[in-house]
Structure formats: C-alpha cells, structure tokens
Design a protein around this motif. Sequence first.
Motif, mmCIF file in Angstrom:
data_model
loop_
_atom_site.group_PDB
_atom_site.id
_atom_site.type_symbol
_atom_site.label_atom_id
_atom_site.label_comp_id
_atom_site.label_asym_id
_atom_site.label_seq_id
_atom_site.Cartn_x
_atom_site.Cartn_y
_atom_site.Cartn_z
ATOM 1 N N LEU A 26 0.880 -1.166 0.000
ATOM 2 C CA LEU A 26 0.000 0.000 0.000
ATOM 3 C C LEU A 26 0.914 1.211 0.000
ATOM 4 N N ARG A 27 0.808 2.020 -1.040
ATOM 5 C CA ARG A 27 1.709 3.157 -1.199
ATOM 6 C C ARG A 27 1.034 4.463 -0.798
ATOM 7 N N ASN A 28 1.848 5.396 -0.373
ATOM 8 C CA ASN A 28 1.350 6.661 0.151
ATOM 9 C C ASN A 28 0.495 7.412 -0.871
ATOM 10 N N GLN A 29 -0.699 7.818 -0.416
ATOM 11 C CA GLN A 29 -1.653 8.598 -1.215
ATOM 12 C C GLN A 29 -2.054 7.884 -2.508
ATOM 13 N N ARG A 30 -2.067 6.562 -2.465
ATOM 14 C CA ARG A 30 -2.554 5.782 -3.597
ATOM 15 C C ARG A 30 -3.717 4.907 -3.151
ATOM 16 N N VAL A 31 -4.516 4.487 -4.128
ATOM 17 C CA VAL A 31 -5.670 3.628 -3.866
ATOM 18 C C VAL A 31 -5.335 2.215 -4.321
ATOM 19 N N LEU A 32 -5.389 1.270 -3.379
ATOM 20 C CA LEU A 32 -5.151 -0.137 -3.672
ATOM 21 C C LEU A 32 -6.489 -0.855 -3.709
ATOM 22 N N ALA A 33 -6.846 -1.434 -4.859
ATOM 23 C CA ALA A 33 -8.070 -2.216 -4.992
ATOM 24 C C ALA A 33 -7.769 -3.677 -4.706
ATOM 25 N N VAL A 34 -8.496 -4.250 -3.746
ATOM 26 C CA VAL A 34 -8.386 -5.674 -3.439
ATOM 27 C C VAL A 34 -9.517 -6.376 -4.176
ATOM 28 N N ILE A 35 -9.157 -7.263 -5.096
ATOM 29 C CA ILE A 35 -10.139 -7.864 -5.982
ATOM 30 C C ILE A 35 -9.967 -9.387 -6.013
ATOM 31 N N GLY A 36 -10.958 -10.059 -6.586
ATOM 32 C CA GLY A 36 -10.906 -11.509 -6.671
ATOM 33 C C GLY A 36 -12.304 -12.097 -6.647
ATOM 34 N N ASP A 37 -12.411 -13.384 -6.946
ATOM 35 C CA ASP A 37 -13.708 -14.048 -7.030
ATOM 36 C C ASP A 37 -14.386 -14.122 -5.668
ATOM 37 N N SER A 182 -3.924 7.197 2.442
ATOM 38 C CA SER A 182 -3.791 6.036 1.559
ATOM 39 C C SER A 182 -5.059 5.188 1.715
ATOM 40 N N ILE A 183 -5.489 4.540 0.643
ATOM 41 C CA ILE A 183 -6.809 3.908 0.633
ATOM 42 C C ILE A 183 -6.712 2.466 0.144
ATOM 43 N N ILE A 184 -7.401 1.585 0.855
ATOM 44 C CA ILE A 184 -7.607 0.208 0.399
ATOM 45 C C ILE A 184 -9.092 0.053 0.148
ATOM 46 N N MET A 185 -9.458 -0.443 -1.020
ATOM 47 C CA MET A 185 -10.880 -0.655 -1.270
ATOM 48 C C MET A 185 -11.130 -2.038 -1.861
ATOM 49 N N ILE A 186 -12.160 -2.693 -1.328
ATOM 50 C CA ILE A 186 -12.669 -3.920 -1.930
ATOM 51 C C ILE A 186 -13.779 -3.513 -2.886
ATOM 52 N N SER A 187 -13.738 -4.018 -4.089
ATOM 53 C CA SER A 187 -14.788 -3.694 -5.056
ATOM 54 C C SER A 187 -14.864 -4.753 -6.136
ATOM 55 N N HIS A 188 -16.095 -4.979 -6.616
ATOM 56 C CA HIS A 188 -16.308 -5.802 -7.794
ATOM 57 C C HIS A 188 -16.677 -4.940 -9.000
ATOM 58 N N ASP A 189 -16.724 -3.629 -8.787
ATOM 59 C CA ASP A 189 -17.167 -2.705 -9.834
ATOM 60 C C ASP A 189 -15.969 -2.320 -10.696
ATOM 61 N N ASP A 215 -2.309 -2.108 -15.814
ATOM 62 C CA ASP A 215 -1.790 -3.367 -16.352
ATOM 63 C C ASP A 215 -2.683 -4.558 -16.015
ATOM 64 N N LEU A 216 -3.846 -4.315 -15.403
ATOM 65 C CA LEU A 216 -4.725 -5.392 -14.959
ATOM 66 C C LEU A 216 -5.400 -6.084 -16.140
ATOM 67 N N ASP A 217 -5.335 -7.404 -16.158
ATOM 68 C CA ASP A 217 -6.053 -8.217 -17.142
ATOM 69 C C ASP A 217 -7.457 -8.453 -16.595
ATOM 70 N N VAL A 218 -8.441 -7.707 -17.096
ATOM 71 C CA VAL A 218 -9.781 -7.729 -16.513
ATOM 72 C C VAL A 218 -10.513 -9.037 -16.777
ATOM 73 N N THR A 219 -10.019 -9.856 -17.689
ATOM 74 C CA THR A 219 -10.679 -11.135 -17.939
ATOM 75 C C THR A 219 -10.557 -12.076 -16.743
ATOM 76 N N GLN A 220 -9.685 -11.739 -15.780
ATOM 77 C CA GLN A 220 -9.519 -12.574 -14.592
ATOM 78 C C GLN A 220 -10.578 -12.302 -13.526
ATOM 79 N N LEU A 221 -11.379 -11.258 -13.721
ATOM 80 C CA LEU A 221 -12.292 -10.809 -12.673
ATOM 81 C C LEU A 221 -13.681 -11.379 -12.842
ATOM 82 N N GLU A 222 -14.271 -11.694 -11.706
ATOM 83 C CA GLU A 222 -15.687 -12.053 -11.637
ATOM 84 C C GLU A 222 -16.400 -10.800 -11.180
#
Length: 229
Positions: A26-37, A182-189, A215-222
Amino acid sequence: MTVLTGTDVGIKFGQRWLYRHVNFELRNQRVLAVIGDNGVGKTTLIRAILEKQKLTEGQLNWTNQKPVVRYVPQERPDAQDFPLRISEFVSLSFDQGWQPWQTKAEKAQIAHILEDTNLVKLANRRIDRASGGERQRAYLAQALLVNPGVLILDEATANLDNVAKYELMDVVRHYRDHHQLSIIMISHDLEIIQEYADDYLLLKPDGSEFGEVKDLDVTQLEVGNQDHA
C-alpha cells in the motif's frame, strides 16, 4: 513511499488455505483495490489488516509507526437506529462520542469534514431518514473526522446507484489528493476500479497478483458480485 507491506501472507481455516504467498504494497496517497472471485477472502485480509484476524503465515508490516486506520463498510444496519442528525452522527467518531459541548476545534473539524463530503446542506437531516448515498457519505465523513492515515472501503459503493457511487468516490479522491491518506478498497465494480484505483491486489486460491491497475487483465475478474469472505 510504502505505507504497508504484505509479505508471503497466508490465511488458513481448518485444513483449508484461503491463499498463500500473498505479496503487496500500500503506497502513500494511492488507492489499492483488493479484488478476486467470491469467497476468495478479500474481507478476511482486511480483517487481518485491522488486527481482527490472525495470519497463519507471513507478515503485515507498517513502514513507520502504524497510522490511524478507519473502516467504511458497505452498510451499517445500526444507522437506522440512530435518531441523530447527520452532523451528530459524524461527530461520534470523536473518542468521547457526540457531546453538546464540543470544543471550538472540534466544531471546526466537523464543519470541515461536512464540507469535504458535501454534507453541509444535509447536516440537520436525521441519519435514519437519509438516502443510501447520503448515509454512505455520512459513514465516510465519520471515518475521515479523525484524519486517518489509511482508509478502508469495503464494498462502499455496492448499494449505490450510478450517480451516488461516483459522487462518493469523487469525495474520496478529493480528500486523498489534499491529505496524507492512503486507501484500500474492496470492489467488484470494474468501472470504479479502473477510474479510481492506482494499484490492485488480485487474490487467488493459489496466491496473488499485484500491480498497477493500468496493467490489470480484466478477464480474470468475476465482476458484479459481492462476498464477505
């Protein structure tokens, strides 16, 4: 600058591993999206960061002294039980809770946060009579009132319409840009992830993938579902 580092994180329930060898920053003043099925364990990782869940293996290390961390859930059913005005509800974040004799500095901080979260005109509305988007901004304002260093959003936009979810995330981004947050967010959107997140942590049963959202390969997301594992 890195705020939090996860190194070879693994969480196991009984004989079942949710995941192992999870690595992220988690980097300073950045938004980290936690994603997965669904069921992969996103909320469980958040609970570990909040020190409500023990890791089975690996480490979570704050770079410096642990900052103030605040959590905004998808919904707070108890909000319907509060016959409080939004301004009073927001002030519950203070250590002593809402008090009619707030100091001048506390009143100024509440006014500042209400302005930042676009709640000034709604300050006297009762929280139990507010719309979903208004309540979510009140939850956000309550979290921001104590000037946290890390904000965690757990599916915070999931129950909002398209207008309200962008309004909420615009508020989050504006606050992040003007504070050391700094922000961590869970999202499926996927649209929200691509618009507002800088980095991503994709959790998988066999590990994880960490990188920049571009660089995210969105085909991996549900996409479009929610989970609380």
